[in-house]
Design a protein around this motif. Structure first.
Motif, PDB file in Angstrom:
ATOM      1  N   THR A 183      17.309  -2.029   9.012  1.00 11.14           N
ATOM      2  CA  THR A 183      16.681  -1.786   7.711  1.00 11.14           C
ATOM      3  C   THR A 183      17.521  -2.294   6.542  1.00 11.14           C
ATOM      4  O   THR A 183      17.136  -2.116   5.386  1.00 11.14           O
ATOM      5  CB  THR A 183      16.423  -0.284   7.518  1.00 11.14           C
ATOM      6  N   THR A 184      18.651  -2.918   6.839  1.00  8.07           N
ATOM      7  CA  THR A 184      19.515  -3.424   5.771  1.00  8.07           C
ATOM      8  C   THR A 184      19.093  -4.848   5.413  1.00  8.07           C
ATOM      9  O   THR A 184      19.618  -5.830   5.941  1.00  8.07           O
ATOM     10  CB  THR A 184      20.983  -3.408   6.225  1.00  8.07           C
ATOM     11  N   VAL A 185      18.135  -4.924   4.522  1.00  7.61           N
ATOM     12  CA  VAL A 185      17.602  -6.209   4.063  1.00  7.61           C
ATOM     13  C   VAL A 185      18.007  -6.402   2.603  1.00  7.61           C
ATOM     14  O   VAL A 185      17.896  -5.468   1.801  1.00  7.61           O
ATOM     15  CB  VAL A 185      16.068  -6.246   4.191  1.00  7.61           C
ATOM     16  N   PRO A 186      18.498  -7.588   2.239  1.00 15.45           N
ATOM     17  CA  PRO A 186      18.927  -7.799   0.843  1.00 15.45           C
ATOM     18  C   PRO A 186      17.813  -7.512  -0.156  1.00 15.45           C
ATOM     19  O   PRO A 186      16.652  -7.902   0.063  1.00 15.45           O
ATOM     20  CB  PRO A 186      19.303  -9.287   0.819  1.00 15.45           C
ATOM     21  N   THR A 187      18.172  -6.846  -1.226  1.00 14.45           N
ATOM     22  CA  THR A 187      17.189  -6.526  -2.257  1.00 14.45           C
ATOM     23  C   THR A 187      16.562  -7.779  -2.849  1.00 14.45           C
ATOM     24  O   THR A 187      15.365  -7.819  -3.136  1.00 14.45           O
ATOM     25  CB  THR A 187      17.858  -5.709  -3.380  1.00 14.45           C
ATOM     26  N   GLU A 188      17.371  -8.819  -3.011  1.00 11.98           N
ATOM     27  CA  GLU A 188      16.860 -10.069  -3.566  1.00 11.98           C
ATOM     28  C   GLU A 188      15.771 -10.673  -2.679  1.00 11.98           C
ATOM     29  O   GLU A 188      14.785 -11.223  -3.168  1.00 11.98           O
ATOM     30  CB  GLU A 188      18.007 -11.079  -3.721  1.00 11.98           C
ATOM     31  N   LEU A 189      15.947 -10.559  -1.369  1.00 11.04           N
ATOM     32  CA  LEU A 189      14.943 -11.074  -0.437  1.00 11.04           C
ATOM     33  C   LEU A 189      13.671 -10.237  -0.500  1.00 11.04           C
ATOM     34  O   LEU A 189      12.558 -10.781  -0.472  1.00 11.04           O
ATOM     35  CB  LEU A 189      15.500 -11.088   0.985  1.00 11.04           C
ATOM     36  N   LEU A 190      13.843  -8.934  -0.590  1.00 13.37           N
ATOM     37  CA  LEU A 190      12.674  -8.048  -0.717  1.00 13.37           C
ATOM     38  C   LEU A 190      11.860  -8.398  -1.955  1.00 13.37           C
ATOM     39  O   LEU A 190      10.624  -8.498  -1.898  1.00 13.37           O
ATOM     40  CB  LEU A 190      13.122  -6.586  -0.782  1.00 13.37           C
ATOM     41  N   ASP A 191      12.558  -8.588  -3.063  1.00 16.59           N
ATOM     42  CA  ASP A 191      11.868  -8.916  -4.315  1.00 16.59           C
ATOM     43  C   ASP A 191      11.154 -10.265  -4.215  1.00 16.59           C
ATOM     44  O   ASP A 191      10.026 -10.420  -4.704  1.00 16.59           O
ATOM     45  CB  ASP A 191      12.871  -8.944  -5.474  1.00 16.59           C
ATOM     46  N   PHE A 192      11.811 -11.239  -3.581  1.00 20.27           N
ATOM     47  CA  PHE A 192      11.220 -12.573  -3.477  1.00 20.27           C
ATOM     48  C   PHE A 192       9.974 -12.576  -2.592  1.00 20.27           C
ATOM     49  O   PHE A 192       8.929 -13.109  -2.981  1.00 20.27           O
ATOM     50  CB  PHE A 192      12.258 -13.558  -2.931  1.00 20.27           C
ATOM     51  N   THR A 193      10.090 -12.017  -1.402  1.00 22.98           N
ATOM     52  CA  THR A 193       8.964 -12.075  -0.462  1.00 22.98           C
ATOM     53  C   THR A 193       7.768 -11.257  -0.941  1.00 22.98           C
ATOM     54  O   THR A 193       6.634 -11.535  -0.552  1.00 22.98           O
ATOM     55  CB  THR A 193       9.384 -11.573   0.930  1.00 22.98           C
ATOM     56  N   ARG A 194       7.999 -10.266  -1.780  1.00 17.68           N
ATOM     57  CA  ARG A 194       6.904  -9.426  -2.242  1.00 17.68           C
ATOM     58  C   ARG A 194       6.309  -9.879  -3.577  1.00 17.68           C
ATOM     59  O   ARG A 194       5.397  -9.251  -4.106  1.00 17.68           O
ATOM     60  CB  ARG A 194       7.385  -7.971  -2.338  1.00 17.68           C
ATOM     61  N   MET A 195       6.861 -10.969  -4.122  1.00 25.72           N
ATOM     62  CA  MET A 195       6.215 -11.582  -5.278  1.00 25.72           C
ATOM     63  C   MET A 195       4.837 -12.070  -4.857  1.00 25.72           C
ATOM     64  O   MET A 195       4.636 -12.491  -3.720  1.00 25.72           O
ATOM     65  CB  MET A 195       7.045 -12.763  -5.799  1.00 25.72           C
TER      66      MET A 195
END
Length: 311
Positions: free
Chosen positions: A140-152
């Motif tokens: 569950t340790t996924v970079p916040t930046e990646l989360l924000d990008f993929t959910r755009m």
């Protein structure tokens, strides 16, 4: 009926299923929300399907795509948990793809192991490595930046969808409009004839494995960002759907030829079928049954539709 439809039989079936389920479940299936969820839900399968179609175009299998996807996601989670920056973690996780592609190419092209056996072996090894890295637990340790990008989102669809469609468009262009696409088709039809014609068969076959592995690793990174986690045991669930889509796609648009447009139609055909049946009350087991049945149907349909032309 199917013979007269020829390469349009699968798109026709897609339309029929959409109409049937829209009538049977108008309040749930025939909604923009359901269409959006259905498309977003196939983003990972789309990338893995393209990753499988590329080697198939050259006459080779790559069964390791789902395991590469899962391992990349687990490595990403592991690196993030140990303080590695988002960009470096993503790049290192992505690097797993071409490395595994080189390994698969070495086993298949250079050593001469059957592609089905070789990539099935690497799949098994990678599943074990993913379990080792994750400790068998959900990462569950996924970079916040990646989360924000993929959910755009753009037009209500996430970045993973647009990236998948963009790559599909690029591969379609290569397949249909470049010498490389024609060479891959030539190699897939007869590697020996292609070699006698002067093509660097081994180089092309090695290359498709590298591209396939890279796309699989990218799928793992985007899946981790979209879901917020990666399951180290999920490779099995992500293997049959893209294989089904690839072979069913060979029954559509360009009959008997692995192609991008047919694969896209097949992806959403299977998704519509599974989603529609689940909305009608079937349990989750229907997805496995549907994918397996459609894989058999795809191969059988291709043989059936090609039969008249071979007489």
């Amino acid at each position: 009926m199917l013979t007269s439809l020829g390469p349009w039989a699968v798109p026709f079936l897609f339309v029929v299923l959409c109409v049937v389920f829209s009538i049977a479940a108008p309040d749930t299936f025939a909604t923009t929300t359901n269409v959006r969820v259905l498309i977003i839900g196939q983003a990972t399968i789309l990338l893995l399907s393209i990753a499988i179609v590329i080697p198939l175009r050259a006459g080779d299998f790559d069964l390791s795509v789902s395991a590469v996807m899962v391992l990349s996601g687990c490595v990403l989670g592991y690196l993030t948990a140990h303080g590695v920056s988002a960009i470096v973690a993503c790049l290192l996780a992505l690097l797993i793809g071409p490395v595994m592609g080189l390994l698969n190419g070495l086993l298949v092209v250079r050593i001469g192991i059957d592609s089905f056996i070789a990539t099935l072996g690497t799949l098994t090894v990678l599943v074990g490595l993913a379990s080792l890295i994750s400790g068998g637990a959900l990462m569950t340790t996924v970079p916040t930046e990646l989360l924000d990008f993929t959910r755009m989102s753009f037009l209500d669809l996430t970045m993973a969808v647009w990236i998948g469609w963009g790559i599909a468009l690029l591969v379609y262009y290569v397949f249909e409009w470049t010498p490389t696409g024609r060479y891959l088709l030539f190699i897939g039809n007869s590697a020996e004839a292609a070699r006698l014609a002067g093509l660097r068969v081994n180089t092309y076959r090695q290359g498709v494995y590298v591209v396939s592995g890279t796309l699989s690793a990218l799928a793992g990174i985007l899946a981790a960002g979209s879901l917020g986690s990666i399951d180290p045991t999920a490779s099995g669930a992500y293997l049959l759907p893209p294989i089904t889509a690839a072979f069913l796609g060979a029954s559509a648009i360009k009959l008997g030829r692995f192609n991008v447009v047919g694969t896209l139609v097949a992806i959403y055909l299977v998704a519509v079928g599974v989603t529609g049946l689940q909305m009608l009350g079937f349990d989750s087991w229907i997805a496995d049954v549907f994918n397996g049945a459609f894989l058999i149907f795809a191969v059988g349909l291709t043989i059936f539709l090609r039969r008249p032309s071979s007489k």
